[in-house]
Design an enzyme around this catalytic site. Structure first.
Site, PDB file in Angstrom:
ATOM      1  N   SER A 181     -75.058 -93.515 -87.672  1.00 58.97           N
ATOM      2  CA  SER A 181     -75.489 -92.860 -86.437  1.00 58.97           C
ATOM      3  C   SER A 181     -76.773 -93.470 -85.861  1.00 58.97           C
ATOM      4  CB  SER A 181     -75.736 -91.370 -86.681  1.00 58.97           C
ATOM      5  OG  SER A 181     -74.660 -90.802 -87.375  1.00 58.97           O
TER       6      SER A 181
HETATM    7  N1  SAH Z   1     -73.965 -90.154 -92.394  1.00 60.41           N
HETATM    8  C1  SAH Z   1     -73.438 -91.515 -92.296  1.00 60.41           C
HETATM    9  C2  SAH Z   1     -72.610 -91.745 -91.051  1.00 60.41           C
HETATM   10  C3  SAH Z   1     -71.326 -91.084 -91.175  1.00 60.41           C
HETATM   11  S1  SAH Z   1     -70.020 -91.554 -90.090  1.00 60.41           S
HETATM   12  C4  SAH Z   1     -74.512 -92.542 -92.426  1.00 60.41           C
HETATM   13  O1  SAH Z   1     -75.695 -92.178 -92.597  1.00 60.41           O
HETATM   14  O2  SAH Z   1     -74.179 -93.729 -92.404  1.00 60.41           O
HETATM   15  C5  SAH Z   1     -68.947 -90.219 -90.522  1.00 60.41           C
HETATM   16  C6  SAH Z   1     -68.335 -90.336 -91.888  1.00 60.41           C
HETATM   17  O3  SAH Z   1     -67.630 -89.118 -92.124  1.00 60.41           O
HETATM   18  C7  SAH Z   1     -67.312 -91.445 -92.021  1.00 60.41           C
HETATM   19  O4  SAH Z   1     -67.695 -92.324 -93.052  1.00 60.41           O
HETATM   20  C8  SAH Z   1     -65.998 -90.711 -92.335  1.00 60.41           C
HETATM   21  O5  SAH Z   1     -65.160 -91.420 -93.223  1.00 60.41           O
HETATM   22  C9  SAH Z   1     -66.507 -89.418 -92.939  1.00 60.41           C
HETATM   23  N2  SAH Z   1     -65.614 -88.263 -92.915  1.00 60.41           N
HETATM   24  C10 SAH Z   1     -64.750 -87.873 -91.954  1.00 60.41           C
HETATM   25  N3  SAH Z   1     -64.121 -86.732 -92.323  1.00 60.41           N
HETATM   26  C11 SAH Z   1     -64.631 -86.368 -93.531  1.00 60.41           C
HETATM   27  C12 SAH Z   1     -64.410 -85.285 -94.432  1.00 60.41           C
HETATM   28  N4  SAH Z   1     -63.531 -84.325 -94.173  1.00 60.41           N
HETATM   29  N5  SAH Z   1     -65.124 -85.251 -95.584  1.00 60.41           N
HETATM   30  C13 SAH Z   1     -66.008 -86.230 -95.881  1.00 60.41           C
HETATM   31  N6  SAH Z   1     -66.256 -87.277 -95.074  1.00 60.41           N
HETATM   32  C14 SAH Z   1     -65.585 -87.352 -93.920  1.00 60.41           C
END
Ligand code: SAH
Length: 211
Positions: free
Chosen positions: A59
């Site tokens: 993000s």
């Molecule tokens: N917080 C992260 C950015 C996350 S992007 C950072 O600091 O880099 C969002 C992430 O959520 C993705 O990697 C995606 O695979 C994950 N995601 C989506 N649905 C999810 C779920 N139900 N449980 C866990 N992770 C999930």
């Protein structure tokens, strides 16, 4: 490239809006470049999101800071993050609280996040591969929950994993655009405040979006 200078400049920029000194301090010594794919490392301190593979993104720093500040962390909390991604947000949380539990649905991302976080010496972050129910029930309750993927609504399974008085930050809206919501769970009711517009990848799972 001088990452230290670039990082200081980014923190200076964020400090115009972000007032929580602990959040700024944490971000000022975590090497975001380590969490970004090698080819994009020169962009690590631009205030924007970056692709991390598997159609996911790390993000935008401002949104990360805003979401972290909204959790009102003082140090002794146990925090749950949904969406480990690169692991960068988990590192920030780990600097601010006692215990971080983070859940990721893409095993390869969980593994590379584990490697980066281990290389930086974090020992208070548990990473789990997502299961059917959103969050990580076995570790509940949590004092705060940060959801870093966009949901169609505030999932009741996550609300159930929050303590009374706990805060959750979650993007809620359509698959393409969301509002950042701060949810406070009170004994008698749940209060939701809107922190502004945002764009996140989709939260996939039961009571969220389909793959
Ligand atoms: N917080 C992260 C950015 C996350 S992007 C950072 O600091 O880099 C969002 C992430 O959520 C993705 O990697 C995606 O695979 C994950 N995601 C989506 N649905 C999810 C779920 N139900 N449980 C866990 N992770 C999930």
């Amino acid at each position: 490239m001088d990452f230290v200078a670039a990082r200081a400049k980014l923190i200076e920029h964020l400090s115009a809006e972000i007032k929580d000194k602990r959040v700024l301090a944490a971000m000022s010594h975590i090497p975001r470049e380590n969490f970004v794919p090698a080819a994009r490392r020169h962009l690590a301190y631009e205030d924007g999101p970056l692709p991390i593979g598997w159609e996911q993104t790390i993000s935008q720093p401002f949104i990360i800071a805003l979401m972290t500040e909204a959790l009102e962390l003082i140090g002794s909390e146990k925090v749950l993050e949904i969406g480990t991604g690169s692991g960068y947000q988990a590192a920030i949380l780990a600097e601010l609280v006692t215990q971080v539990v983070t859940v990721e649905r893409v095993p390869a991302l969980a593994e590379s996040a584990r490697n980066v976080l281990d290389s930086l010496g974090y020992d208070n972050i548990e990473i789990h591969i997502a299961e059917e129910i959103l969050g990580w029930k076995r570790g509940a309750p949590y004092d705060a929950i940060m959801v870093t993927a966009g949901a169609p609504n505030v999932p009741s399974d996550l609300l159930a994993q929050l303590t009374i008085g706990g805060r959750m930050v979650i993007p809620v809206g359509s698959r393409h655009i969301q509002e950042l919501c701060k949810v406070v769970k009170r004994q008698d009711k749940t209060v939701v405040r809107n922190l502004g517009g945002c764009r996140f990848v989709s939260l996939i799972g039961k009571n969220a979006w389909e793959k």
